[in-house]
Design a protein around this motif. Sequence first.
Motif, mmCIF file in Angstrom:
data_model
loop_
_atom_site.group_PDB
_atom_site.id
_atom_site.type_symbol
_atom_site.label_atom_id
_atom_site.label_comp_id
_atom_site.label_asym_id
_atom_site.label_seq_id
_atom_site.Cartn_x
_atom_site.Cartn_y
_atom_site.Cartn_z
ATOM 1 N N TYR A 1 0.833 -1.208 0.000
ATOM 2 C CA TYR A 1 0.000 0.000 0.000
ATOM 3 C C TYR A 1 0.869 1.260 0.000
ATOM 4 O O TYR A 1 0.592 2.225 -0.720
ATOM 5 N N HIS A 2 1.951 1.252 0.785
ATOM 6 C CA HIS A 2 2.828 2.412 0.848
ATOM 7 C C HIS A 2 3.584 2.613 -0.460
ATOM 8 O O HIS A 2 3.860 3.758 -0.859
ATOM 9 N N LEU A 3 3.926 1.524 -1.133
ATOM 10 C CA LEU A 3 4.543 1.652 -2.465
ATOM 11 C C LEU A 3 3.551 2.284 -3.439
ATOM 12 O O LEU A 3 3.928 3.097 -4.291
ATOM 13 N N TRP A 4 2.278 1.901 -3.319
ATOM 14 C CA TRP A 4 1.244 2.523 -4.157
ATOM 15 C C TRP A 4 1.139 4.013 -3.860
ATOM 16 O O TRP A 4 1.007 4.837 -4.776
ATOM 17 N N GLN A 5 1.211 4.393 -2.604
ATOM 18 C CA GLN A 5 1.149 5.805 -2.225
ATOM 19 C C GLN A 5 2.323 6.591 -2.803
ATOM 20 O O GLN A 5 2.209 7.801 -3.035
ATOM 21 N N LYS A 6 3.445 5.900 -3.039
ATOM 22 C CA LYS A 6 4.613 6.565 -3.616
ATOM 23 C C LYS A 6 4.495 6.734 -5.128
ATOM 24 O O LYS A 6 5.394 7.311 -5.754
ATOM 25 N N GLY A 7 3.422 6.191 -5.718
ATOM 26 C CA GLY A 7 3.206 6.408 -7.143
ATOM 27 C C GLY A 7 3.248 5.170 -8.016
ATOM 28 O O GLY A 7 2.985 5.245 -9.218
ATOM 29 N N TYR A 8 3.549 4.023 -7.439
ATOM 30 C CA TYR A 8 3.555 2.791 -8.223
ATOM 31 C C TYR A 8 2.114 2.332 -8.451
ATOM 32 O O TYR A 8 1.297 2.332 -7.527
ATOM 33 N N GLU A 9 1.825 1.940 -9.699
ATOM 34 C CA GLU A 9 0.452 1.584 -10.051
ATOM 35 C C GLU A 9 0.209 0.078 -10.057
ATOM 36 O O GLU A 9 -0.938 -0.364 -10.019
ATOM 37 N N VAL A 10 1.283 -0.693 -10.129
ATOM 38 C CA VAL A 10 1.192 -2.157 -9.978
ATOM 39 C C VAL A 10 2.337 -2.602 -9.077
ATOM 40 O O VAL A 10 3.502 -2.324 -9.379
ATOM 41 N N VAL A 11 1.997 -3.247 -7.975
ATOM 42 C CA VAL A 11 3.014 -3.787 -7.061
ATOM 43 C C VAL A 11 2.901 -5.298 -7.125
ATOM 44 O O VAL A 11 1.929 -5.887 -6.642
ATOM 45 N N GLU A 12 3.893 -5.917 -7.727
ATOM 46 C CA GLU A 12 3.854 -7.350 -8.031
ATOM 47 C C GLU A 12 4.530 -8.149 -6.933
ATOM 48 O O GLU A 12 5.688 -7.910 -6.584
ATOM 49 N N PHE B 1 1.730 0.120 -17.022
ATOM 50 C CA PHE B 1 1.697 1.058 -15.896
ATOM 51 C C PHE B 1 2.999 0.956 -15.076
ATOM 52 O O PHE B 1 3.761 0.015 -15.208
ATOM 53 N N LYS B 2 3.190 1.977 -14.254
ATOM 54 C CA LYS B 2 4.409 2.049 -13.444
ATOM 55 C C LYS B 2 4.369 0.942 -12.398
ATOM 56 O O LYS B 2 3.466 0.898 -11.564
ATOM 57 N N SER B 3 5.341 0.068 -12.434
ATOM 58 C CA SER B 3 5.273 -1.109 -11.566
ATOM 59 C C SER B 3 6.569 -1.327 -10.802
ATOM 60 O O SER B 3 7.641 -0.816 -11.169
ATOM 61 N N THR B 4 6.451 -2.086 -9.739
ATOM 62 C CA THR B 4 7.602 -2.516 -8.952
ATOM 63 C C THR B 4 7.292 -3.890 -8.386
ATOM 64 O O THR B 4 6.175 -4.396 -8.550
#
Length: 309
Positions: free
Chosen positions: A110-121, A189-192
Amino acid sequence: MPEEHKLSVIIPSYNEQDNISRTFHTIKEILDNAEIPFEIIFVDDGSTDLTYPHICELSKEYPEVKGLSFSRNFGKEAAIFAGLEAAEGACCTIMDCDLQHPATLLPDMYHLWQKGYEVVEGVKTSRGKENPLHTLCAKGFYKLISKATGIDMAQASDFKLMDRKAVDALLIMPERTPFFRALSSWVGFKSTTIPFEVQERAIGSSKWSIWSLTKYAVQNITSFSGVPMQFVTLMGWIMLIASFALGIQSLYKYFSGTALEGFTTVILLQLIIGSVLMISLGIIGHYISRIYNEIKARPRYIISKRCGC
C-alpha cells in the motif's frame, strides 16, 4: 465510484469454510494497525461447504466485509474479475484465502502505491512446501508462458496490488477466459516488485490437483498466446525437410540399383506423420474451441447471492 485511499482486498474462496474467519481477522488486525482504510471482498467460487454462510456471518458483524457467491464453480480467474468489478477502493489487492500470500506485506504494498507505483507485483522467492512434481510442472509452465508471451513470469503470482487505472484497464478486456497473471503484467503502468515467501497452509489442503493444474496451464497458454499454433508450422517444416532427405536417399538407391528396404521405413514414417498430424489437429481444434467460446460471449460468471453490498 472508487473511494479515495481505500484498499480493496479480493479473496477468491473455494471450500474455505475453515479459513474465512481466520483470514479476515488476520488482515483486519494488520490493516487497522497500519491505519489503512479497507474493504474485503470474499468471492465464493461455487463452494460445496459452508464458505458462503461464514462470509455472510462476518458481513453482518463487520461493514468492511462483502461477499459474492457464484451459481456454480467458474474458476479462480472468474472469481478474481468478479471481485475487481465489485471493488470500490482506489487500489485492489488479490490474495489467497489460505494466507499463503503473507498479509503482513499489505501495508508495504500500500505504501509503495502511495509513492506512485500503479502495480506492485508479489514475486515468489520460495514456493514453500509442495509436491515435487507440482513444483516441476509449475516451473515448466512458467518457462513456457514466459517464452510464449515475452513476459518474465518465472516467479509470478496472483498476489499483487493494482491501482484503479490498472484495474479499469483489465475490466474493459472482453476475453471470456482471461489469464490474470499475464494480463496484469501486459497492461503495463508504473510497476515494482516485492519479494515474498509462500507461507505454509495452516488449515486444509490445496484444491489443485495435477490434472486441474494441467488444464489450467493449457487454457492460459492458449488464451494468451498463439505460439502453440506456430508449433504446427514448425513440425510441418521439420517433416518437409525429413521427407526431402528420405526422397534423395530413395532416388539414390533407385538409380544405383540397390533394393529399397521399404517396409520398416514406410511404417515408421506413417506413425511419425500420423502422430504429427493428430497433434496438429488437436492444437488447431483447441483454438477453434476457444474461438467458439468467445463468439458465444457467455458471461465469465453468474452471481447468485450477495451480502454486505
